[in-house]
Every structure is written in C-alpha cells, then in structure tokens.
Write a protein that holds these residues in place. Structure first.
Motif, PDB file in Angstrom:
ATOM      1  N   ALA A   1      24.754  26.704  52.503  1.00  0.00           N
ATOM      2  CA  ALA A   1      23.614  25.885  52.090  1.00  0.00           C
ATOM      3  C   ALA A   1      22.621  26.641  51.220  1.00  0.00           C
ATOM      4  O   ALA A   1      21.773  26.017  50.580  1.00  0.00           O
ATOM      5  N   SER A   2      22.707  27.968  51.150  1.00  0.00           N
ATOM      6  CA  SER A   2      21.685  28.712  50.425  1.00  0.00           C
ATOM      7  C   SER A   2      22.223  29.623  49.321  1.00  0.00           C
ATOM      8  O   SER A   2      21.445  30.103  48.493  1.00  0.00           O
ATOM      9  N   SER A   3      23.522  29.868  49.301  1.00  0.00           N
ATOM     10  CA  SER A   3      24.037  30.812  48.299  1.00  0.00           C
ATOM     11  C   SER A   3      25.537  30.623  48.117  1.00  0.00           C
ATOM     12  O   SER A   3      26.169  29.827  48.816  1.00  0.00           O
ATOM     13  N   ALA A   4      26.079  31.374  47.168  1.00  0.00           N
ATOM     14  CA  ALA A   4      27.520  31.347  46.928  1.00  0.00           C
ATOM     15  C   ALA A   4      27.989  32.750  46.582  1.00  0.00           C
ATOM     16  O   ALA A   4      27.266  33.535  45.946  1.00  0.00           O
ATOM     17  N   LEU A   5      29.201  33.069  47.004  1.00  0.00           N
ATOM     18  CA  LEU A   5      29.814  34.353  46.675  1.00  0.00           C
ATOM     19  C   LEU A   5      31.032  34.087  45.810  1.00  0.00           C
ATOM     20  O   LEU A   5      31.949  33.368  46.196  1.00  0.00           O
ATOM     21  N   TYR A   6      31.024  34.647  44.598  1.00  0.00           N
ATOM     22  CA  TYR A   6      32.150  34.521  43.690  1.00  0.00           C
ATOM     23  C   TYR A   6      32.891  35.858  43.687  1.00  0.00           C
ATOM     24  O   TYR A   6      32.290  36.920  43.475  1.00  0.00           O
ATOM     25  N   ALA A   7      34.191  35.826  43.918  1.00  0.00           N
ATOM     26  CA  ALA A   7      34.973  37.058  43.964  1.00  0.00           C
ATOM     27  C   ALA A   7      36.353  36.796  43.384  1.00  0.00           C
ATOM     28  O   ALA A   7      36.885  35.682  43.469  1.00  0.00           O
TER      29      ALA A   7
ATOM     30  N   THR B   1      24.032  32.732  33.632  1.00  0.00           N
ATOM     31  CA  THR B   1      25.167  33.647  33.532  1.00  0.00           C
ATOM     32  C   THR B   1      24.886  34.857  34.410  1.00  0.00           C
ATOM     33  O   THR B   1      23.868  35.540  34.234  1.00  0.00           O
ATOM     34  N   LEU B   2      25.794  35.115  35.336  1.00  0.00           N
ATOM     35  CA  LEU B   2      25.629  36.216  36.277  1.00  0.00           C
ATOM     36  C   LEU B   2      26.543  37.373  35.897  1.00  0.00           C
ATOM     37  O   LEU B   2      27.713  37.171  35.559  1.00  0.00           O
ATOM     38  N   ASN B   3      25.982  38.581  35.942  1.00  0.00           N
ATOM     39  CA  ASN B   3      26.814  39.781  35.805  1.00  0.00           C
ATOM     40  C   ASN B   3      27.395  40.121  37.170  1.00  0.00           C
ATOM     41  O   ASN B   3      26.674  40.223  38.153  1.00  0.00           O
ATOM     42  N   THR B   4      28.696  40.281  37.225  1.00  0.00           N
ATOM     43  CA  THR B   4      29.325  40.648  38.492  1.00  0.00           C
ATOM     44  C   THR B   4      29.385  42.164  38.627  1.00  0.00           C
ATOM     45  O   THR B   4      29.243  42.898  37.644  1.00  0.00           O
ATOM     46  N   GLN B   5      29.605  42.634  39.838  1.00  0.00           N
ATOM     47  CA  GLN B   5      29.915  44.041  40.064  1.00  0.00           C
ATOM     48  C   GLN B   5      31.434  44.181  40.056  1.00  0.00           C
ATOM     49  O   GLN B   5      32.131  43.473  40.775  1.00  0.00           O
ATOM     50  N   VAL B   6      31.929  45.065  39.208  1.00  0.00           N
ATOM     51  CA  VAL B   6      33.365  45.264  39.079  1.00  0.00           C
ATOM     52  C   VAL B   6      33.759  46.476  39.930  1.00  0.00           C
ATOM     53  O   VAL B   6      33.124  47.528  39.864  1.00  0.00           O
ATOM     54  N   LEU B   7      34.797  46.300  40.731  1.00  0.00           N
ATOM     55  CA  LEU B   7      35.321  47.380  41.567  1.00  0.00           C
ATOM     56  C   LEU B   7      36.739  47.719  41.126  1.00  0.00           C
ATOM     57  O   LEU B   7      37.536  46.811  40.827  1.00  0.00           O
ATOM     58  N   THR B   8      37.055  48.993  41.109  1.00  0.00           N
ATOM     59  CA  THR B   8      38.412  49.401  40.770  1.00  0.00           C
ATOM     60  C   THR B   8      38.772  50.661  41.548  1.00  0.00           C
ATOM     61  O   THR B   8      37.894  51.445  41.924  1.00  0.00           O
ATOM     62  N   LEU B   9      40.042  50.825  41.798  1.00  0.00           N
ATOM     63  CA  LEU B   9      40.520  52.034  42.465  1.00  0.00           C
ATOM     64  C   LEU B   9      40.642  53.178  41.460  1.00  0.00           C
ATOM     65  O   LEU B   9      40.783  52.943  40.251  1.00  0.00           O
ATOM     66  N   ALA B  10      40.577  54.399  41.960  1.00  0.00           N
ATOM     67  CA  ALA B  10      40.699  55.561  41.085  1.00  0.00           C
ATOM     68  C   ALA B  10      42.073  55.576  40.418  1.00  0.00           C
ATOM     69  O   ALA B  10      43.042  54.994  40.918  1.00  0.00           O
ATOM     70  N   GLY B  11      42.151  56.236  39.269  1.00  0.00           N
ATOM     71  CA  GLY B  11      43.405  56.276  38.534  1.00  0.00           C
ATOM     72  C   GLY B  11      43.547  55.080  37.620  1.00  0.00           C
ATOM     73  O   GLY B  11      42.566  54.593  37.067  1.00  0.00           O
ATOM     74  N   SER B  12      44.751  54.583  37.513  1.00  0.00           N
ATOM     75  CA  SER B  12      45.029  53.426  36.644  1.00  0.00           C
ATOM     76  C   SER B  12      45.790  52.369  37.433  1.00  0.00           C
ATOM     77  O   SER B  12      47.005  52.195  37.256  1.00  0.00           O
TER      78      SER B  12
ATOM     79  N   GLY C   1      45.673  49.225  37.081  1.00  0.00           N
ATOM     80  CA  GLY C   1      46.093  48.104  36.235  1.00  0.00           C
ATOM     81  C   GLY C   1      45.362  46.818  36.541  1.00  0.00           C
ATOM     82  O   GLY C   1      45.638  45.784  35.930  1.00  0.00           O
ATOM     83  N   TRP C   2      44.413  46.841  37.486  1.00  0.00           N
ATOM     84  CA  TRP C   2      43.659  45.642  37.819  1.00  0.00           C
ATOM     85  C   TRP C   2      42.295  46.055  38.359  1.00  0.00           C
ATOM     86  O   TRP C   2      42.056  47.212  38.698  1.00  0.00           O
ATOM     87  N   ALA C   3      41.382  45.085  38.425  1.00  0.00           N
ATOM     88  CA  ALA C   3      40.042  45.324  38.962  1.00  0.00           C
ATOM     89  C   ALA C   3      39.577  44.075  39.680  1.00  0.00           C
ATOM     90  O   ALA C   3      39.949  42.943  39.321  1.00  0.00           O
ATOM     91  N   ALA C   4      38.772  44.280  40.712  1.00  0.00           N
ATOM     92  CA  ALA C   4      38.176  43.152  41.442  1.00  0.00           C
ATOM     93  C   ALA C   4      36.719  43.019  41.023  1.00  0.00           C
ATOM     94  O   ALA C   4      36.131  43.938  40.445  1.00  0.00           O
ATOM     95  N   PHE C   5      36.135  41.876  41.299  1.00  0.00           N
ATOM     96  CA  PHE C   5      34.732  41.647  40.949  1.00  0.00           C
ATOM     97  C   PHE C   5      34.102  40.700  41.960  1.00  0.00           C
ATOM     98  O   PHE C   5      34.785  39.931  42.645  1.00  0.00           O
ATOM     99  N   TYR C   6      32.776  40.762  42.032  1.00  0.00           N
ATOM    100  CA  TYR C   6      32.061  39.816  42.897  1.00  0.00           C
ATOM    101  C   TYR C   6      30.648  39.616  42.364  1.00  0.00           C
ATOM    102  O   TYR C   6      30.091  40.461  41.659  1.00  0.00           O
ATOM    103  N   ALA C   7      30.087  38.468  42.705  1.00  0.00           N
ATOM    104  CA  ALA C   7      28.693  38.163  42.394  1.00  0.00           C
ATOM    105  C   ALA C   7      28.150  37.330  43.538  1.00  0.00           C
ATOM    106  O   ALA C   7      28.740  36.309  43.918  1.00  0.00           O
ATOM    107  N   ASP C   8      27.034  37.764  44.097  1.00  0.00           N
ATOM    108  CA  ASP C   8      26.381  37.034  45.183  1.00  0.00           C
ATOM    109  C   ASP C   8      25.249  36.223  44.575  1.00  0.00           C
ATOM    110  O   ASP C   8      24.230  36.774  44.153  1.00  0.00           O
ATOM    111  N   ASP C   9      25.432  34.918  44.495  1.00  0.00           N
ATOM    112  CA  ASP C   9      24.464  34.030  43.842  1.00  0.00           C
ATOM    113  C   ASP C   9      23.572  33.382  44.888  1.00  0.00           C
ATOM    114  O   ASP C   9      24.012  32.503  45.625  1.00  0.00           O
ATOM    115  N   THR C  10      22.326  33.818  44.934  1.00  0.00           N
ATOM    116  CA  THR C  10      21.387  33.261  45.914  1.00  0.00           C
ATOM    117  C   THR C  10      20.664  32.033  45.383  1.00  0.00           C
ATOM    118  O   THR C  10      19.813  31.473  46.072  1.00  0.00           O
TER     119      THR C  10
END
Length: 220
Positions: free
Chosen positions: A141-147, A167-178, A180-189
């Motif tokens: 009821a108060s926010s949304a999490l986009y991941a 337009t929201l800037n997400t935080q991008v997470l990635t594992l060390a090395g390569s 080949g992919w990355a995760a992201f999230y944005a907590d929209d209040t």
C-alpha cells in the motif's frame, strides 16, 4: 749551332737581363691564408646546403600532421556509481525487511511478500536470454520494489526504471569477475496505493548506449 742551342742561348740571355730581388715570402703567406679562408668558407656553405633540405623536410612533416599528435580518448576506467560488486551470498539490506543477494545461480530476494531461500533464486540468470531483461515487481500500500536481471553481451553501467512521469535510478549489483549478467533493484516509496503503473526498464553502457529495454504493462 743548331736551333735548340740558339733557343737555349736566347733564354739565358733574357734571364740574365731580369732584375734579381728577394723572395716574396710575405706575399706568398698572405695568399696562402686567403686561400685557406676561402676553402673553409666553401666547406661551411656546402655543409649548410646539405642541412637546409633536412630541416625543410622536418618542418614540412610537422606542418602536415599539426603541432601535436592527435590523442585518442582512452576508455574510462572509473567505476559507475550505480554498480556495486558483491560477493556470492552477500546480503544487501534494502530496508523495510527487504534484502537481495546474488550467487552464481542468479538473484535471490527476501521481502514481506516473497520469502527468499538459499536454494531457489527469484530469477535464474541462466534463464534470461542474452541481451534481455527479466524483472519482478513487489508492491504494497505504500511502496514498490522493482528487481531484475540483465544478461550481456554488453556491460551494464546504469539501469533505470521509468514509471509514470518519474524515472528511477536503480542500484546495479554484480559478482566479481565476468559473470556475464547483473542484477538491479529500486525501492520506490512513491509508487502509490492502487496497482502498479506501466514500467519501462532501460539498460545503458558507460557511454550511454542503450543495451536493452523492457516495458511491463500496468498491474491492477
């Protein structure tokens, strides 16, 4: 007396009539010094004549290519502020009892709506096609999490979520090395209390090139 003898006698008589004086030593030395100076001047002129074309060629080369060597901008090595490298299994707290972590399998989530486990990821990285985005939305009821997950080939430097007029800037997470992919999230209040609006997720490279885009329709 033959002709040769007559000629020799005549020459001797003529020589005897010439005045005899001292040897012109000073004159000879003066002439010698003058000839030496002329020879040195001639050599200097010849040397200059040889050097001048080389200088002219060097000046012409510099003029052809400009006064400085053109520089090629180097690739930026500065890390994007939107990208965070994490260890496998390292939990990142998102607030309001939300957490996210990555392993070689993919992205794991723990939210009030989704109880993440250490066995099954919320999104499996291997199931996301190359050059595509897979995302989930969790809201209350108060926010949304986009991941979600973006899978190469390009390397993500910035991922945004456009919702409504924001337009929201997400935080991008990635594992060390390569990985080949990355995760992201944005907590929209400021998501609102009724449904989830249409979303457009955009992945950009360091130079701003759009690597992938995904539009999700609104949810009631």
């Amino acid at each position: 007396m033959n002709q040769d003898e007559d000629l020799s006698a005549a020459l001797e008589q003529a020589a005897a009539g010439l005045p005899v004086g001292s040897a012109p030593v000073d004159t000879v030395l003066h002439l010698g010094r003058r000839m030496r100076r002329r020879r040195q001047t001639t050599l200097t002129a010849l040397t200059a004549a040889v050097l001048v074309p080389a200088s002219a060629v060097a000046a012409l080369s510099l003029g052809s290519f400009g006064s400085r060597t053109p520089t090629v901008p180097a690739a930026s090595t500065e890390a994007s502020p939107h990208v965070q490298v994490v260890d496998s299994g390292e939990k990142v707290a998102l607030g309001r009892d939300n957490a996210i972590w990555l392993t070689g399998q993919g992205m794991f989530l723990a939210t009030p709506e989704f109880s993440g486990t250490t066995k099954e990821p919320a999104l499996n990285a291997a199931e996301v096609p190359s050059g595509k985005i897979s995302a989930k939305t969790f809201g209350d009821a108060s926010s949304a999490l986009y991941a979600g997950i973006y899978r190469g080939p390009g390397k993500a430097a910035r991922i945004t979520v456009a919702t409504g007029s924001r337009t929201l800037n997400t935080q991008v997470l990635t594992l060390a090395g390569s990985p080949g992919w990355a995760a992201f999230y944005a907590d929209d209040t400021q998501a609102g209390t009724i449904g989830v609006p249409a979303l457009t997720i955009t992945v950009q490279a360091t130079d701003g090139t759009i690597l992938a885009s995904l539009t999700k329709p609104a949810q009631d």
